[in-house]
Motif scaffolding. Structure first.
Motif, PDB file in Angstrom:
ATOM      1  N   GLY A   8     -37.720 104.561 -48.706  1.00 30.30           N
ATOM      2  CA  GLY A   8     -37.325 105.705 -47.893  1.00 30.30           C
ATOM      3  C   GLY A   8     -35.844 106.030 -47.946  1.00 30.30           C
ATOM      4  O   GLY A   8     -35.196 105.918 -48.987  1.00 30.30           O
ATOM      5  N   ALA A   9     -35.308 106.410 -46.781  1.00 28.20           N
ATOM      6  CA  ALA A   9     -33.927 106.885 -46.696  1.00 28.20           C
ATOM      7  C   ALA A   9     -32.917 105.821 -47.101  1.00 28.20           C
ATOM      8  O   ALA A   9     -31.889 106.126 -47.710  1.00 28.20           O
ATOM      9  CB  ALA A   9     -33.628 107.370 -45.274  1.00 28.20           C
ATOM     10  N   LEU A  10     -33.195 104.555 -46.797  1.00 19.53           N
ATOM     11  CA  LEU A  10     -32.257 103.491 -47.157  1.00 19.53           C
ATOM     12  C   LEU A  10     -32.209 103.324 -48.672  1.00 19.53           C
ATOM     13  O   LEU A  10     -31.131 103.178 -49.252  1.00 19.53           O
ATOM     14  CB  LEU A  10     -32.643 102.174 -46.479  1.00 19.53           C
ATOM     15  CG  LEU A  10     -31.734 100.979 -46.782  1.00 19.53           C
ATOM     16  CD1 LEU A  10     -30.274 101.291 -46.456  1.00 19.53           C
ATOM     17  CD2 LEU A  10     -32.196  99.747 -46.012  1.00 19.53           C
ATOM     18  N   LYS A  11     -33.344 103.343 -49.313  1.00 24.38           N
ATOM     19  CA  LYS A  11     -33.379 103.249 -50.779  1.00 24.38           C
ATOM     20  C   LYS A  11     -32.602 104.414 -51.395  1.00 24.38           C
ATOM     21  O   LYS A  11     -31.813 104.218 -52.331  1.00 24.38           O
ATOM     22  CB  LYS A  11     -34.817 103.253 -51.289  1.00 24.38           C
ATOM     23  CG  LYS A  11     -34.917 103.326 -52.816  1.00 24.38           C
ATOM     24  CD  LYS A  11     -36.340 103.301 -53.299  1.00 24.38           C
ATOM     25  CE  LYS A  11     -36.443 103.651 -54.777  1.00 24.38           C
ATOM     26  NZ  LYS A  11     -35.495 102.913 -55.649  1.00 24.38           N
ATOM     27  N   GLU A  12     -32.814 105.604 -50.870  1.00 24.63           N
ATOM     28  CA  GLU A  12     -32.117 106.787 -51.392  1.00 24.63           C
ATOM     29  C   GLU A  12     -30.601 106.654 -51.214  1.00 24.63           C
ATOM     30  O   GLU A  12     -29.828 106.982 -52.122  1.00 24.63           O
ATOM     31  CB  GLU A  12     -32.617 108.046 -50.687  1.00 24.63           C
ATOM     32  CG  GLU A  12     -34.057 108.421 -51.044  1.00 24.63           C
ATOM     33  CD  GLU A  12     -34.588 109.552 -50.187  1.00 24.63           C
ATOM     34  OE1 GLU A  12     -33.780 110.207 -49.485  1.00 24.63           O
ATOM     35  OE2 GLU A  12     -35.816 109.782 -50.212  1.00 24.63           O
ATOM     36  N   ALA A  13     -30.186 106.159 -50.052  1.00 23.72           N
ATOM     37  CA  ALA A  13     -28.754 105.997 -49.786  1.00 23.72           C
ATOM     38  C   ALA A  13     -28.140 104.945 -50.709  1.00 23.72           C
ATOM     39  O   ALA A  13     -27.023 105.119 -51.216  1.00 23.72           O
ATOM     40  CB  ALA A  13     -28.531 105.615 -48.326  1.00 23.72           C
ATOM     41  N   ILE A  14     -28.864 103.857 -50.936  1.00 27.92           N
ATOM     42  CA  ILE A  14     -28.381 102.802 -51.837  1.00 27.92           C
ATOM     43  C   ILE A  14     -28.296 103.325 -53.271  1.00 27.92           C
ATOM     44  O   ILE A  14     -27.293 103.114 -53.966  1.00 27.92           O
ATOM     45  CB  ILE A  14     -29.291 101.557 -51.749  1.00 27.92           C
ATOM     46  CG1 ILE A  14     -29.030 100.824 -50.424  1.00 27.92           C
ATOM     47  CG2 ILE A  14     -29.074 100.626 -52.936  1.00 27.92           C
ATOM     48  CD1 ILE A  14     -29.979  99.673 -50.145  1.00 27.92           C
TER      49      ILE A  14
END
Length: 203
Positions: free
Chosen positions: A103-109
């Motif tokens: 999700g959003a954490l993967k995208e941010a990383i």
């Protein structure tokens, strides 16, 4: 029992329980003995010291750990920050942890580091290469961007206006029972335990 209850009421700061049994991470490389000493002795010890340091000081006892971290220095800061850091660290781990974020954490990383693998390499280097006692963190800065930072001793990103996302404790007490001085092996075990759901909620 009454004496224990009264004692607890007179202690404004308490040590949170582990979010899982002491043996929950053993299959992933972090033993029951390590968690028993790390949580029940070290983590709880900081809370005991903090209660002693703030005894009779109602203004300090009324503050949260976060408020003490941002307002105090010296021994009170050290004990409040180490209590907060450890509570956060233990929540960063899970018997169902490991793998990769979604999700959003993967995208941010991916956006910040290029890929999860590149992030993992950089974070591992920060944790393994940290000189002496301290912490490796993934944080979100005031600008909303992710960054890997290290703090020494009781250092906490909250003092820099950063939002902690993930923490790896690299004090020797976090790994010496299981890995002796082999910090890289501990960091490998730590990756197997990372609670990505908890981390994602910090974004």
């Amino acid at each position: 029992e009454t004496q224990k209850a009264n004692l607890k009421q007179n202690m404004p700061f308490t040590c949170p329980d582990l979010p899982y049994p002491h043996d929950a991470l053993a299959a992933k490389g972090i033993s029951k003995e390590t968690l028993t000493f790390h949580h029940d002795k070290h983590h709880a010890g900081y809370v005991t010291k903090l209660n002693a340091l703030t005894e009779g000081k109602a203004d300090l006892q009324a503050k949260s750990f976060e408020e003490l971290i941002k307002s105090e220095q010296g021994a009170i800061f050290n004990c409040a920050a180490q209590t907060w850091n450890h509570t956060f660290y233990f929540n960063c781990l899970s018997p169902n942890g490991g793998g990769e974020p979604a999700g959003a954490l993967k995208e941010a990383i991916d956006s910040t580091f290029g890929s999860f693998e590149k992030f993992k390499e950089q974070f591992t280097a920060a944790a393994v290469g940290h000189f002496g006692s301290g912490w490796a963190w993934l944080v979100k800065g005031g600008d909303g961007k992710l960054a890997i930072v290290g703090t020494h001793d009781a250092g906490c990103p909250l003092t820099e206006g950063q939002t902690p996302i993930l923490a790896c404790d690299v004090w020797e007490h976090a790994y010496y029972i299981d890995f002796r001085n082999a910090r890289p092996e501990y960091v490998k075990a730590w990756w197997n335990c990372v609670n990505w759901e908890f981390a994602a909620k910090q974004l």
